[in-house]
Motif scaffolding. Structure first.
Motif, PDB file in Angstrom:
ATOM      1  N   ASP A 128       0.799  -1.223   0.000  1.00  0.00           N
ATOM      2  CA  ASP A 128       0.000   0.000   0.000  1.00  0.00           C
ATOM      3  C   ASP A 128       0.836   1.279   0.000  1.00  0.00           C
ATOM      4  O   ASP A 128       0.289   2.374  -0.111  1.00  0.00           O
ATOM      5  CB  ASP A 128      -0.959   0.015   1.193  1.00  0.00           C
ATOM      6  N   PHE A 129       2.156   1.183   0.103  1.00  0.00           N
ATOM      7  CA  PHE A 129       2.980   2.388   0.165  1.00  0.00           C
ATOM      8  C   PHE A 129       3.259   2.930  -1.228  1.00  0.00           C
ATOM      9  O   PHE A 129       3.511   2.190  -2.166  1.00  0.00           O
ATOM     10  CB  PHE A 129       4.276   2.140   0.938  1.00  0.00           C
ATOM     11  N   VAL A 130       3.187   4.269  -1.328  1.00  0.00           N
ATOM     12  CA  VAL A 130       3.347   4.962  -2.597  1.00  0.00           C
ATOM     13  C   VAL A 130       4.518   5.927  -2.462  1.00  0.00           C
ATOM     14  O   VAL A 130       4.629   6.649  -1.465  1.00  0.00           O
ATOM     15  CB  VAL A 130       2.063   5.754  -2.956  1.00  0.00           C
ATOM     16  N   LEU A 131       5.373   5.947  -3.479  1.00  0.00           N
ATOM     17  CA  LEU A 131       6.491   6.886  -3.517  1.00  0.00           C
ATOM     18  C   LEU A 131       6.065   8.100  -4.337  1.00  0.00           C
ATOM     19  O   LEU A 131       5.678   7.962  -5.496  1.00  0.00           O
ATOM     20  CB  LEU A 131       7.728   6.229  -4.130  1.00  0.00           C
ATOM     21  N   PHE A 132       6.122   9.256  -3.712  1.00  0.00           N
ATOM     22  CA  PHE A 132       5.767  10.507  -4.379  1.00  0.00           C
ATOM     23  C   PHE A 132       7.005  11.372  -4.557  1.00  0.00           C
ATOM     24  O   PHE A 132       7.876  11.417  -3.680  1.00  0.00           O
ATOM     25  CB  PHE A 132       4.754  11.304  -3.553  1.00  0.00           C
ATOM     26  N   LYS A 133       7.023  12.077  -5.667  1.00  0.00           N
ATOM     27  CA  LYS A 133       8.056  13.068  -5.949  1.00  0.00           C
ATOM     28  C   LYS A 133       7.400  14.440  -5.811  1.00  0.00           C
ATOM     29  O   LYS A 133       6.369  14.707  -6.439  1.00  0.00           O
ATOM     30  CB  LYS A 133       8.604  12.853  -7.358  1.00  0.00           C
ATOM     31  N   LEU A 134       7.998  15.294  -4.965  1.00  0.00           N
ATOM     32  CA  LEU A 134       7.483  16.637  -4.723  1.00  0.00           C
ATOM     33  C   LEU A 134       8.412  17.635  -5.396  1.00  0.00           C
ATOM     34  O   LEU A 134       9.547  17.840  -4.967  1.00  0.00           O
ATOM     35  CB  LEU A 134       7.413  16.921  -3.220  1.00  0.00           C
ATOM     36  N   THR A 135       7.922  18.242  -6.461  1.00  0.00           N
ATOM     37  CA  THR A 135       8.718  19.198  -7.230  1.00  0.00           C
ATOM     38  C   THR A 135       8.319  20.610  -6.816  1.00  0.00           C
ATOM     39  O   THR A 135       7.143  20.988  -6.942  1.00  0.00           O
ATOM     40  CB  THR A 135       8.471  19.002  -8.741  1.00  0.00           C
ATOM     41  N   PRO A 136       9.278  21.411  -6.326  1.00  0.00           N
ATOM     42  CA  PRO A 136       8.918  22.755  -5.870  1.00  0.00           C
ATOM     43  C   PRO A 136       8.490  23.657  -7.026  1.00  0.00           C
ATOM     44  O   PRO A 136       9.093  23.644  -8.092  1.00  0.00           O
ATOM     45  CB  PRO A 136      10.205  23.268  -5.225  1.00  0.00           C
ATOM     46  N   ILE A 137       7.423  24.402  -6.788  1.00  0.00           N
ATOM     47  CA  ILE A 137       6.960  25.425  -7.727  1.00  0.00           C
ATOM     48  C   ILE A 137       7.500  26.781  -7.274  1.00  0.00           C
ATOM     49  O   ILE A 137       8.078  27.526  -8.042  1.00  0.00           O
ATOM     50  CB  ILE A 137       5.424  25.454  -7.808  1.00  0.00           C
ATOM     51  N   LYS A 138       7.292  27.056  -5.985  1.00  0.00           N
ATOM     52  CA  LYS A 138       7.811  28.270  -5.357  1.00  0.00           C
ATOM     53  C   LYS A 138       7.891  28.007  -3.861  1.00  0.00           C
ATOM     54  O   LYS A 138       7.329  27.023  -3.362  1.00  0.00           O
ATOM     55  CB  LYS A 138       6.923  29.475  -5.648  1.00  0.00           C
ATOM     56  N   GLY A 139       8.577  28.888  -3.156  1.00  0.00           N
ATOM     57  CA  GLY A 139       8.714  28.705  -1.726  1.00  0.00           C
ATOM     58  C   GLY A 139       8.945  30.006  -1.003  1.00  0.00           C
ATOM     59  O   GLY A 139       9.006  31.078  -1.611  1.00  0.00           O
ATOM     60  N   ARG A 140       9.077  29.877   0.301  1.00  0.00           N
ATOM     61  CA  ARG A 140       9.414  31.027   1.138  1.00  0.00           C
ATOM     62  C   ARG A 140      10.327  30.548   2.254  1.00  0.00           C
ATOM     63  O   ARG A 140      10.030  29.579   2.948  1.00  0.00           O
ATOM     64  CB  ARG A 140       8.165  31.681   1.710  1.00  0.00           C
ATOM     65  N   PHE A 141      11.435  31.246   2.417  1.00  0.00           N
ATOM     66  CA  PHE A 141      12.417  30.967   3.461  1.00  0.00           C
ATOM     67  C   PHE A 141      12.326  32.084   4.485  1.00  0.00           C
ATOM     68  O   PHE A 141      12.440  33.262   4.130  1.00  0.00           O
ATOM     69  CB  PHE A 141      13.817  30.894   2.849  1.00  0.00           C
ATOM     70  N   VAL A 142      12.089  31.722   5.749  1.00  0.00           N
ATOM     71  CA  VAL A 142      11.961  32.715   6.810  1.00  0.00           C
ATOM     72  C   VAL A 142      13.056  32.466   7.840  1.00  0.00           C
ATOM     73  O   VAL A 142      13.146  31.387   8.416  1.00  0.00           O
ATOM     74  CB  VAL A 142      10.565  32.663   7.472  1.00  0.00           C
ATOM     75  N   LYS A 143      13.858  33.509   8.054  1.00  0.00           N
ATOM     76  CA  LYS A 143      14.965  33.445   9.011  1.00  0.00           C
ATOM     77  C   LYS A 143      14.635  34.166  10.308  1.00  0.00           C
ATOM     78  O   LYS A 143      15.398  34.084  11.260  1.00  0.00           O
ATOM     79  CB  LYS A 143      16.210  34.082   8.399  1.00  0.00           C
ATOM     80  N   GLY A 144      13.519  34.877  10.334  1.00  0.00           N
ATOM     81  CA  GLY A 144      13.135  35.636  11.514  1.00  0.00           C
ATOM     82  C   GLY A 144      12.363  36.869  11.105  1.00  0.00           C
ATOM     83  O   GLY A 144      12.009  37.047   9.932  1.00  0.00           O
ATOM     84  N   PHE A 145      12.114  37.741  12.046  1.00  0.00           N
ATOM     85  CA  PHE A 145      11.334  38.950  11.795  1.00  0.00           C
ATOM     86  C   PHE A 145      12.043  39.831  10.771  1.00  0.00           C
ATOM     87  O   PHE A 145      13.216  40.149  10.918  1.00  0.00           O
ATOM     88  CB  PHE A 145      11.105  39.723  13.092  1.00  0.00           C
ATOM     89  N   GLY A 146      11.315  40.201   9.728  1.00  0.00           N
ATOM     90  CA  GLY A 146      11.862  41.071   8.691  1.00  0.00           C
ATOM     91  C   GLY A 146      12.861  40.393   7.780  1.00  0.00           C
ATOM     92  O   GLY A 146      13.511  41.050   6.964  1.00  0.00           O
ATOM     93  N   ARG A 147      13.002  39.072   7.903  1.00  0.00           N
ATOM     94  CA  ARG A 147      13.980  38.338   7.098  1.00  0.00           C
ATOM     95  C   ARG A 147      13.297  37.154   6.415  1.00  0.00           C
ATOM     96  O   ARG A 147      13.622  36.001   6.660  1.00  0.00           O
ATOM     97  CB  ARG A 147      15.148  37.878   7.966  1.00  0.00           C
TER      98      ARG A 147
END
Length: 175
Positions: A128-147
């Motif tokens: 029943d296990f399925v292998l999925f590939k997740l291809t990024p479309i867009k993202g957001r990286f947050v390092k903290g406030f204002g960053r």
């Protein structure tokens, strides 16, 4: 982003966070369109994430029906300096199934096993296990406030990383 040194530094920080974190939070869509939160361990291969999940799980059924996903990787809350500003990266993913027993499937299982251990071999043999590939479309990286930085270009680290400011909010809202 104009500063190539900062661009490379941010790319490195995103990949470092992904490399030291073994699971991501998932947000898939239920049949009625409502969000469903879950998580899955992952591996990185060729600038995509791989997850091996049970077909019995709600998130698997959701992904089979609607192959779109939002995912979040975040630093451990016990390791962060400020619980309100945890280091994190989120993505919108296009989701595809890796055909069982294909060369790509074997390579993906091997990558997952190298990262997550022998349990992967055991569960990959369950029907029943399925292998999925997740291809990024867009993202957001947050390092903290204002960053906060938008990750553009369809890669995990981003072909371009752009600082998020109130004037760049996608919905036009001014803070």
């Amino acid at each position: 982003m104009k500063n190539k040194v900062l661009q490379r530094q941010l790319n490195t920080e995103v990949i470092d966070l992904l490399n030291r974190t073994k699971s991501l939070f998932l947000s898939s869509l239920n049949q009625d369109g409502s969000p469903h939160a879950s998580y899955a361990p992952f591996a990185i291969k060729d600038d995509v994430l791989l997850i091996l999940i049970s077909g019995l799980a709600a998130h698997t059924q959701n992904l089979l029906r609607t192959p779109k996903l939002s995912g979040l990787v975040t630093e451990d809350e016990t390791q962060c300096d400020d619980i309100f500003a945890r280091l994190r990266v989120s993505y919108d993913f296009e989701v595809s199934i890796v055909a069982a027993q294909s060369d790509e499937w074997y390579a993906g299982i091997q990558q997952l096993q190298a990262r997550l251990g022998s349990r992967v071999e055991q569960i990959s043999q369950l029907g029943d296990f399925v292998l999925f590939k997740l291809t990024p479309i867009k993202g957001r990286f947050v390092k903290g406030f204002g960053r906060a930085y938008d990750i553009l270009g369809g890669t995990l680290a981003g072909e371009e990383v752009v600082h998020v400011s109130p004037s760049r909010l996608s919905n036009g809202t001014q803070l």
